[in-house]
Design a protein around this motif. Structure first.
Motif, PDB file in Angstrom:
ATOM      1  N   PRO A  15      41.323  30.620  -2.423  1.00 19.10           N
ATOM      2  CA  PRO A  15      41.009  29.480  -3.147  1.00 19.10           C
ATOM      3  C   PRO A  15      42.287  28.303  -3.102  1.00 19.10           C
ATOM      4  O   PRO A  15      43.328  28.847  -3.075  1.00 19.10           O
ATOM      5  CB  PRO A  15      40.925  29.757  -4.463  1.00 19.10           C
ATOM      6  N   LEU A  16      41.884  27.173  -3.436  1.00 19.55           N
ATOM      7  CA  LEU A  16      43.177  26.095  -3.255  1.00 19.55           C
ATOM      8  C   LEU A  16      44.007  26.290  -4.652  1.00 19.55           C
ATOM      9  O   LEU A  16      43.434  27.000  -5.544  1.00 19.55           O
ATOM     10  CB  LEU A  16      42.437  24.629  -3.388  1.00 19.55           C
ATOM     11  N   LEU A  17      45.043  26.128  -4.444  1.00 21.48           N
ATOM     12  CA  LEU A  17      46.033  26.163  -5.639  1.00 21.48           C
ATOM     13  C   LEU A  17      45.468  25.339  -6.876  1.00 21.48           C
ATOM     14  O   LEU A  17      45.509  25.769  -7.737  1.00 21.48           O
ATOM     15  CB  LEU A  17      47.507  25.367  -5.228  1.00 21.48           C
ATOM     16  N   CYS A  18      44.834  24.220  -6.571  1.00 22.32           N
ATOM     17  CA  CYS A  18      44.227  23.527  -7.760  1.00 22.32           C
ATOM     18  C   CYS A  18      43.172  24.052  -8.098  1.00 22.32           C
ATOM     19  O   CYS A  18      42.903  23.955  -9.538  1.00 22.32           O
ATOM     20  CB  CYS A  18      43.698  21.844  -7.016  1.00 22.32           C
ATOM     21  N   GLU A  19      42.443  25.065  -7.421  1.00 20.92           N
ATOM     22  CA  GLU A  19      41.537  25.711  -8.021  1.00 20.92           C
ATOM     23  C   GLU A  19      42.068  26.741  -9.134  1.00 20.92           C
ATOM     24  O   GLU A  19      41.268  27.333  -9.941  1.00 20.92           O
ATOM     25  CB  GLU A  19      40.476  26.356  -6.961  1.00 20.92           C
ATOM     26  N   ASN A  20      43.178  27.362  -8.778  1.00 19.31           N
ATOM     27  CA  ASN A  20      43.578  28.289  -9.829  1.00 19.31           C
ATOM     28  C   ASN A  20      44.584  27.756 -10.900  1.00 19.31           C
ATOM     29  O   ASN A  20      44.860  28.506 -11.698  1.00 19.31           O
ATOM     30  CB  ASN A  20      44.746  29.204  -8.897  1.00 19.31           C
ATOM     31  N   LYS A  21      44.645  26.292 -11.062  1.00 19.67           N
ATOM     32  CA  LYS A  21      45.350  25.864 -12.068  1.00 19.67           C
ATOM     33  C   LYS A  21      44.017  25.603 -13.027  1.00 19.67           C
ATOM     34  O   LYS A  21      43.041  25.263 -13.010  1.00 19.67           O
ATOM     35  CB  LYS A  21      45.624  24.382 -11.814  1.00 19.67           C
ATOM     36  N   ALA A  22      44.682  25.677 -14.514  1.00 21.80           N
ATOM     37  CA  ALA A  22      43.762  25.609 -15.660  1.00 21.80           C
ATOM     38  C   ALA A  22      43.134  24.054 -15.553  1.00 21.80           C
ATOM     39  O   ALA A  22      42.086  23.696 -15.578  1.00 21.80           O
ATOM     40  CB  ALA A  22      44.276  25.640 -17.082  1.00 21.80           C
ATOM     41  N   ASN A  23      44.159  22.779 -15.585  1.00 28.23           N
ATOM     42  CA  ASN A  23      43.544  21.428 -15.434  1.00 28.23           C
ATOM     43  C   ASN A  23      44.200  20.986 -14.090  1.00 28.23           C
ATOM     44  O   ASN A  23      45.285  19.969 -14.536  1.00 28.23           O
ATOM     45  CB  ASN A  23      44.033  20.968 -16.592  1.00 28.23           C
ATOM     46  N   PRO A  24      43.768  20.919 -13.029  1.00 33.08           N
ATOM     47  CA  PRO A  24      44.512  20.158 -11.947  1.00 33.08           C
ATOM     48  C   PRO A  24      44.147  18.691 -12.075  1.00 33.08           C
ATOM     49  O   PRO A  24      42.994  18.270 -12.588  1.00 33.08           O
ATOM     50  CB  PRO A  24      43.627  20.753 -10.655  1.00 33.08           C
ATOM     51  N   THR A  25      45.058  18.049 -11.710  1.00 27.03           N
ATOM     52  CA  THR A  25      45.040  16.576 -11.724  1.00 27.03           C
ATOM     53  C   THR A  25      44.134  16.064 -10.640  1.00 27.03           C
ATOM     54  O   THR A  25      44.352  16.704  -9.441  1.00 27.03           O
ATOM     55  CB  THR A  25      46.112  15.899 -12.024  1.00 27.03           C
ATOM     56  N   ASN A  26      43.783  14.845 -10.679  1.00 30.32           N
ATOM     57  CA  ASN A  26      43.181  14.229  -9.415  1.00 30.32           C
ATOM     58  C   ASN A  26      44.034  14.129  -8.394  1.00 30.32           C
ATOM     59  O   ASN A  26      44.032  14.097  -7.116  1.00 30.32           O
ATOM     60  CB  ASN A  26      42.447  12.781  -9.781  1.00 30.32           C
ATOM     61  N   ILE A  27      45.730  13.813  -8.369  1.00 33.32           N
ATOM     62  CA  ILE A  27      46.499  13.599  -7.760  1.00 33.32           C
ATOM     63  C   ILE A  27      46.911  14.790  -7.138  1.00 33.32           C
ATOM     64  O   ILE A  27      47.370  14.915  -5.885  1.00 33.32           O
ATOM     65  CB  ILE A  27      47.582  12.740  -8.236  1.00 33.32           C
ATOM     66  N   ASP A  28      46.982  16.015  -7.796  1.00 29.77           N
ATOM     67  CA  ASP A  28      47.373  17.211  -7.270  1.00 29.77           C
ATOM     68  C   ASP A  28      46.330  17.749  -6.200  1.00 29.77           C
ATOM     69  O   ASP A  28      46.735  18.194  -5.218  1.00 29.77           O
ATOM     70  CB  ASP A  28      47.035  18.375  -8.296  1.00 29.77           C
ATOM     71  N   LYS A  29      45.053  17.221  -6.323  1.00 27.58           N
ATOM     72  CA  LYS A  29      43.875  17.449  -5.185  1.00 27.58           C
ATOM     73  C   LYS A  29      44.348  16.776  -3.780  1.00 27.58           C
ATOM     74  O   LYS A  29      44.170  17.470  -2.853  1.00 27.58           O
ATOM     75  CB  LYS A  29      42.500  17.071  -5.886  1.00 27.58           C
ATOM     76  N   VAL A  30      44.671  15.467  -4.064  1.00 29.85           N
ATOM     77  CA  VAL A  30      44.964  14.568  -3.191  1.00 29.85           C
ATOM     78  C   VAL A  30      46.117  15.107  -2.309  1.00 29.85           C
ATOM     79  O   VAL A  30      46.374  15.272  -1.009  1.00 29.85           O
ATOM     80  CB  VAL A  30      45.298  13.093  -3.346  1.00 29.85           C
ATOM     81  N   VAL A  31      47.289  15.574  -3.202  1.00 31.05           N
ATOM     82  CA  VAL A  31      48.510  15.942  -2.408  1.00 31.05           C
ATOM     83  C   VAL A  31      48.243  17.474  -1.687  1.00 31.05           C
ATOM     84  O   VAL A  31      48.732  17.708  -0.419  1.00 31.05           O
ATOM     85  CB  VAL A  31      49.835  16.253  -3.454  1.00 31.05           C
ATOM     86  N   GLU A  32      47.519  18.280  -2.371  1.00 26.06           N
ATOM     87  CA  GLU A  32      47.125  19.486  -1.647  1.00 26.06           C
ATOM     88  C   GLU A  32      46.386  19.257  -0.475  1.00 26.06           C
ATOM     89  O   GLU A  32      46.470  19.968   0.672  1.00 26.06           O
ATOM     90  CB  GLU A  32      46.268  20.424  -2.583  1.00 26.06           C
ATOM     91  N   ARG A  33      45.477  18.438  -0.391  1.00 31.22           N
ATOM     92  CA  ARG A  33      44.683  18.158   0.858  1.00 31.22           C
ATOM     93  C   ARG A  33      45.302  17.674   2.069  1.00 31.22           C
ATOM     94  O   ARG A  33      45.332  17.948   3.001  1.00 31.22           O
ATOM     95  CB  ARG A  33      43.479  17.113   0.550  1.00 31.22           C
ATOM     96  N   ALA A  34      46.524  16.682   1.734  1.00 34.42           N
ATOM     97  CA  ALA A  34      47.390  16.340   2.827  1.00 34.42           C
ATOM     98  C   ALA A  34      48.215  17.357   3.115  1.00 34.42           C
ATOM     99  O   ALA A  34      48.650  17.264   4.453  1.00 34.42           O
ATOM    100  CB  ALA A  34      48.373  15.099   2.304  1.00 34.42           C
ATOM    101  N   PHE A  35      48.801  18.025   2.373  1.00 36.44           N
ATOM    102  CA  PHE A  35      49.445  19.220   2.786  1.00 36.44           C
ATOM    103  C   PHE A  35      48.756  20.366   3.338  1.00 36.44           C
ATOM    104  O   PHE A  35      49.168  20.686   4.514  1.00 36.44           O
ATOM    105  CB  PHE A  35      50.208  20.061   1.476  1.00 36.44           C
ATOM    106  N   ILE A  36      47.709  20.513   3.223  1.00 40.83           N
ATOM    107  CA  ILE A  36      47.026  21.451   4.084  1.00 40.83           C
ATOM    108  C   ILE A  36      46.630  21.322   5.292  1.00 40.83           C
ATOM    109  O   ILE A  36      46.601  21.992   6.389  1.00 40.83           O
ATOM    110  CB  ILE A  36      45.720  22.064   3.315  1.00 40.83           C
ATOM    111  N   SER A  37      46.355  19.819   5.738  1.00 41.35           N
ATOM    112  CA  SER A  37      46.298  19.310   6.835  1.00 41.35           C
ATOM    113  C   SER A  37      47.576  19.096   7.713  1.00 41.35           C
ATOM    114  O   SER A  37      47.329  19.234   9.213  1.00 41.35           O
ATOM    115  CB  SER A  37      45.372  18.078   6.891  1.00 41.35           C
TER     116      SER A  37
END
Length: 106
Positions: A15-37
């Protein structure tokens, strides 16, 4: 009996790091997508990648278009309740570092 496919990489099932966080922010998701690629990019490289996307029309990382404004040292983004927040580059670096550690530990 069916065979279990053991050739899947851990990244495909992890699972994504954001999926493991209690309250991921919208920007966390954007940053993680950019990092993964682009895992080999530095924080500055990921920032530049997001900045190019912000200026363009195609969205690969900011799928929900939460980035309202971005320049060389600041991102203004929308929270889930549509409140505008500011993310400075130093904080961005820390987020990328946290994400990088999560994937290196995999």
């Amino acid at each position: 009996m069916g065979r279990v496919n053991s050739t899947k990489s851990s990244e495909q099932v992890r699972p994504l790091l954001c999926e493991n966080k209690a309250n991921p922010t919208n920007i966390d998701k954007v940053v993680e997508r950019a990092f993964i690629s682009n895992k080999s990019l530095s924080s500055k490289g990921i920032w530049k990648l997001l900045h190019r996307e912000y200026k363009g029309k195609e969205k690969s990382f900011d799928l929900d278009q939460v980035i309202e404004k971005m320049d060389s040292d600041c991102i203004e983004w929308l929270k889930k309740d549509f409140e505008t927040k500011t993310l400075l580059y130093k904080t961005f670096e820390n987020r990328v570092s946290t994400i990088r550690k999560f994937y290196v530990a995999a």
